[in-house]
Design a protein around this motif. Structure first.
Motif, mmCIF file in Angstrom:
data_model
loop_
_atom_site.group_PDB
_atom_site.id
_atom_site.type_symbol
_atom_site.label_atom_id
_atom_site.label_comp_id
_atom_site.label_asym_id
_atom_site.label_seq_id
_atom_site.Cartn_x
_atom_site.Cartn_y
_atom_site.Cartn_z
ATOM 1 N N ALA A 17 -24.658 24.778 -44.326
ATOM 2 C CA ALA A 17 -25.301 24.594 -45.630
ATOM 3 C C ALA A 17 -25.773 25.933 -46.192
ATOM 4 C CB ALA A 17 -26.469 23.622 -45.518
ATOM 5 N N MET A 18 -26.282 26.815 -45.335
ATOM 6 C CA MET A 18 -26.715 28.135 -45.788
ATOM 7 C C MET A 18 -25.530 28.951 -46.290
ATOM 8 S SD MET A 18 -29.546 29.105 -42.904
ATOM 9 C CE MET A 18 -29.950 30.701 -43.559
ATOM 10 N N ILE A 19 -24.417 28.881 -45.585
ATOM 11 C CA ILE A 19 -23.216 29.618 -45.999
ATOM 12 C C ILE A 19 -22.735 29.113 -47.355
ATOM 13 C CG2 ILE A 19 -20.783 30.047 -45.475
ATOM 14 C CD1 ILE A 19 -21.632 29.967 -42.479
ATOM 15 N N SER A 20 -22.702 27.802 -47.520
ATOM 16 C CA SER A 20 -22.252 27.207 -48.775
ATOM 17 C C SER A 20 -23.160 27.610 -49.929
ATOM 18 C CB SER A 20 -22.209 25.686 -48.634
ATOM 19 O OG SER A 20 -21.844 25.094 -49.849
ATOM 20 N N THR A 21 -24.461 27.550 -49.719
ATOM 21 C CA THR A 21 -25.417 27.914 -50.762
ATOM 22 C C THR A 21 -25.296 29.394 -51.117
ATOM 23 O OG1 THR A 21 -26.924 26.189 -50.024
ATOM 24 C CG2 THR A 21 -27.877 27.953 -51.365
ATOM 25 N N TYR A 22 -25.182 30.226 -50.096
ATOM 26 C CA TYR A 22 -25.035 31.665 -50.307
ATOM 27 C C TYR A 22 -23.757 31.962 -51.098
ATOM 28 C CZ TYR A 22 -24.193 36.586 -49.249
ATOM 29 O OH TYR A 22 -23.929 37.929 -49.343
ATOM 30 N N PHE A 23 -22.657 31.334 -50.712
ATOM 31 C CA PHE A 23 -21.383 31.553 -51.391
ATOM 32 C C PHE A 23 -21.475 31.142 -52.867
ATOM 33 C CE2 PHE A 23 -17.169 30.161 -52.786
ATOM 34 C CZ PHE A 23 -16.447 31.326 -52.568
ATOM 35 N N ALA A 24 -22.060 29.979 -53.123
ATOM 36 C CA ALA A 24 -22.193 29.508 -54.505
ATOM 37 C C ALA A 24 -23.044 30.481 -55.323
ATOM 38 C CB ALA A 24 -22.801 28.111 -54.534
ATOM 39 N N TYR A 25 -24.150 30.947 -54.752
ATOM 40 C CA TYR A 25 -25.030 31.886 -55.451
ATOM 41 C C TYR A 25 -24.303 33.201 -55.737
ATOM 42 C CZ TYR A 25 -28.901 35.189 -56.106
ATOM 43 O OH TYR A 25 -29.741 36.155 -56.580
ATOM 44 N N MET A 26 -23.624 33.741 -54.730
ATOM 45 C CA MET A 26 -22.965 35.035 -54.890
ATOM 46 C C MET A 26 -21.803 34.980 -55.871
ATOM 47 S SD MET A 26 -24.730 37.183 -53.248
ATOM 48 C CE MET A 26 -23.688 38.632 -53.271
ATOM 49 N N THR A 27 -21.125 33.842 -55.975
ATOM 50 C CA THR A 27 -19.958 33.762 -56.855
ATOM 51 C C THR A 27 -20.291 33.239 -58.246
ATOM 52 O OG1 THR A 27 -19.402 31.573 -55.969
ATOM 53 C CG2 THR A 27 -18.336 33.492 -54.950
ATOM 54 N N THR A 28 -21.526 32.839 -58.481
ATOM 55 C CA THR A 28 -21.893 32.343 -59.812
ATOM 56 C C THR A 28 -23.051 33.152 -60.376
ATOM 57 O OG1 THR A 28 -23.313 30.619 -58.855
ATOM 58 C CG2 THR A 28 -21.036 30.000 -59.377
ATOM 59 N N GLU A 29 -24.264 32.786 -60.036
ATOM 60 C CA GLU A 29 -25.455 33.388 -60.629
ATOM 61 C C GLU A 29 -25.571 34.891 -60.377
ATOM 62 O OE1 GLU A 29 -27.275 31.585 -62.640
ATOM 63 O OE2 GLU A 29 -26.133 29.799 -62.132
ATOM 64 N N TYR A 30 -25.379 35.309 -59.130
ATOM 65 C CA TYR A 30 -25.616 36.713 -58.780
ATOM 66 C C TYR A 30 -24.691 37.649 -59.551
ATOM 67 C CZ TYR A 30 -26.330 40.892 -55.976
ATOM 68 O OH TYR A 30 -26.635 42.167 -55.569
ATOM 69 N N THR A 31 -23.415 37.315 -59.584
ATOM 70 C CA THR A 31 -22.454 38.223 -60.222
ATOM 71 C C THR A 31 -22.675 38.359 -61.724
ATOM 72 O OG1 THR A 31 -20.840 36.427 -60.409
ATOM 73 C CG2 THR A 31 -20.666 37.853 -58.487
#
Length: 137
Positions: A17-31
């Motif tokens: 779940a942490m990996i999934s959340t991190y991936f979603a954040y890094m590929t959407t909001e963060y970038t």
């Protein structure tokens, strides 16, 4: 950084779940807003959009989320570490070595003194209490 990739450092285990959340954040909001400073958590709204989060920003987010969820009291970021370590100790049969590695502690003694606790539901713990209380079966 070497050829656009972080090298070295330490590897920690995390939940799917942490990996999934991190991936979603890094590929959407963060970038959308990252300004090249290398900080992971960034402001997504307001006049400081793209700036790194401050400790006050994290506490504020937890305070607002706690109020929305109707939780009593304040949620402090360090509580997550205590809760996780307690659960790891319970799941490992109170093995301080497992908790030390999972929490990246330098010392098992620290884990034992701060987070160690008996499994209050174990037959051994219950039997010890009954013996002390004179309720031996």
């Amino acid at each position: 950084m070497q050829d656009g990739m972080i090298t070295g450092g330490e590897i920690y285990r995390v939940s799917p779940a942490m990996i999934s959340t991190y991936f979603a954040y890094m590929t959407t909001e963060y970038t959308k807003y990252a300004t090249g400073h290398g900080m992971l958590l960034i402001q997504l709204h307001g006049s400081n959009t793209g700036d790194p989060w401050t400790a006050d920003a994290a506490r504020g987010m937890l305070r607002r989320a706690g109020k929305r969820a109707g939780l009593p009291g304040r949620i402090k970021p360090h509580q997550f570490r205590h809760t996780t370590m307690g659960k790891i100790l319970d799941a490992s049969g109170n093995d301080p070595l497992v908790a030390k590695e999972a929490g990246n502690w330098a010392s098992m003694r620290m884990v034992d003194e701060v987070y160690g606790h008996p499994d209050q539901h174990s037959p051994g713990f219950v039997a010890a209490l009954k013996a002390v209380w004179g309720e031996e079966e």
